[in-house]
Design an enzyme around this catalytic site. Structure first.
Site, PDB file in Angstrom:
ATOM      1  N   TRP A 196       0.834  -1.211   0.000  1.00 14.95           N
ATOM      2  CA  TRP A 196       0.000   0.000   0.000  1.00 14.95           C
ATOM      3  C   TRP A 196       0.858   1.246   0.000  1.00 14.95           C
ATOM      4  CZ3 TRP A 196      -4.284  -1.418  -1.844  1.00 14.95           C
ATOM      5  CH2 TRP A 196      -4.896  -2.610  -1.462  1.00 14.95           C
ATOM      6  N   ASP A 253      -1.959   6.754   6.207  1.00 11.84           N
ATOM      7  CA  ASP A 253      -2.956   5.778   5.767  1.00 11.84           C
ATOM      8  C   ASP A 253      -3.255   4.860   6.958  1.00 11.84           C
ATOM      9  OD1 ASP A 253      -4.428   3.706   4.689  1.00 11.84           O
ATOM     10  OD2 ASP A 253      -2.988   3.207   3.110  1.00 11.84           O
ATOM     11  N   LYS A 288     -12.137  -2.042   6.547  1.00 11.17           N
ATOM     12  CA  LYS A 288     -11.299  -2.889   7.389  1.00 11.17           C
ATOM     13  C   LYS A 288     -11.783  -2.866   8.839  1.00 11.17           C
ATOM     14  CE  LYS A 288      -8.715  -3.518   3.785  1.00 11.17           C
ATOM     15  NZ  LYS A 288      -7.679  -2.569   3.360  1.00 11.17           N
TER      16      LYS A 288
END
Ligand SMILES: *Cc1c(COP(=O)(O)O)cnc(C)c1O
Length: 360
Positions: free
Chosen positions: A103, A170, A194
């Site tokens: 990511w 993030d 998530k």
């Protein structure tokens, strides 16, 4: 039979949240309408998004005078990979990034389209098994970008690095899993699926005084100031994901807030990591001091590799879902987000123990 859901995302949500959400979809608060067929500008949904914003601020101790705005966007965390630099980084300016995995890499790739990117540290040569430390953040950087929890590799910052410049983070896979000192951050973003709600909304928390400093044209829907000015309602927001996120926020508050959540998350992770460390058939893949409380990655220990498929089959036979590791790590990954009950973790630990007795 209700499954034990260890999926990395979309992921487990609290059972009472799902129950309440189902009611709201059928008939919202006895109105005779579903929440998802009402005008987003009506009093019902306005109350939902206002409560979601207020609860996010309350849980993170964001005071009204602190200058932070909570926004509800769409496009996933992946849109934030370019939206953050588009809004914060002017051409010719530099942003600092830490490369902690897949990511982070995607965020780095997108930022390069808007300015200079300095990757200060990377754990790539050890397949991202640790969080780099000891790097120095240059003062000339516009911001430092971190991925607080690396969903795929099972690592997590246990301490946030010192930075003379605002941190852009993030937090997709550990948002609201532990207390956060908001003043350390310039911008936080998290895809809901998530730890917060269904896929479809991304929460952004931004310090407003960082905005409006780049010279490029920013399309209306990609400008954070549009969402601030219009209270995330310039266009039709993702009403259902925001509604479920609001219900999850209520649940977090009701169950004791972020300190209590962190305590429970540590208990669950300890239970699983202790088994991984002491069971001779299994081995963890991430450096101990950097291990994630959200995604525990492990493999079959040396000499037992051929048992991997057998163990995975047994987890499935016992109602445990989503334990296959990401292809870039292999083995297993147990995602044990906020909503994961301790008894599901215990069920996995019991199976690992029993498996070792039978196959060891
Ligand atoms: C899942 C994930 C993403 C991608 O999120 P999307 O909402 O699918 O774009 C980004 N960062 C992290 C840390 C993730 O876990």
């Amino acid at each position: 039979m209700k499954k034990h859901n260890f999926s990395a995302g979309p992921a487990i949500l609290p059972a009472p949240v799902l129950k309440e959400a189902a009611k709201g979809v059928a008939n919202y608060l006895g109105s005779g309408l579903s929440l998802i067929e009402m005008s987003h500008r009506g009093p019902e949904f306005t109350a939902v998004i206002e409560e979601a914003t207020a609860l996010t601020k309350e849980l993170l101790n964001i005071t009204p005078d602190s200058g932070y705005q909570v926004l509800w966007l769409s496009g996933g965390a992946s849109t934030q990979f370019f939206m953050a630099p588009m809004n914060l980084l002017d051409a010719g300016e530099t942003a600092a990034y830490i490369d902690t995995g897949t990511w982070a890499n995607k965020a780095i790739k997108e930022a390069k389209a808007f300015g200079n990117v300095e990757v200060l540290a990377s754990s790539k040569e050890q397949n991202y098994a640790f969080i780099p430390k000891g790097f120095k953040v240059p003062k000339h950087a516009k911001y430092l970008h971190l991925t607080s929890n690396n969903t795929i590799f099972g690592t997590q910052y246990q301490r946030i690095p010192k930075s003379p410049v605002p941190i852009v983070c993030d937090m997709s896979s550990d948002f609201l899993s532990r207390p956060v000192e908001i003043s350390n951050y310039g911008l936080i973003y998290a895809g809901a699926q998530k730890n917060l709600g269904p896929a479809g909304t991304t929460v952004v928390i931004v310090r407003e005084n960082l905005l409006g400093k780049v010279n490029r044209y920013i399309p209306t829907m990609l400008d954070y100031r549009t969402f601030i000015k219009e209270h995330s309602m310039y266009n039709t927001p993702p009403v259902f994901p925001i509604y479920v996120s609001m219900l999850t926020l209520r649940w977090i508050k009701k169950t004791g807030g972020l300190k209590a959540m962190h305590r429970r998350n540590k208990t669950k992770a300890n239970l699983l990591y202790t088994e991984i460390d002491t069971n001779p058939l299994f081995a963890g893949t991430a450096a101990r001091e950097d291990r994630s409380l959200m995604n525990a990655c492990f493999v079959m220990a040396k000499g037992y590799e051929t048992l991997e498929k057998d163990f995975l089959k047994e987890t499935e036979a016992n109602g445990m879902i989503g334990l296959k590791g990401h292809r870039s790590v292999g083995g297993f990954r147990a995602s044990i987000y906020n909503a994961m009950p301790k008894n599901s973790v215990q069920a996995l630990v019991d199976l690992m123990r029993d498996f070792a007795v039978r196959k060891g």
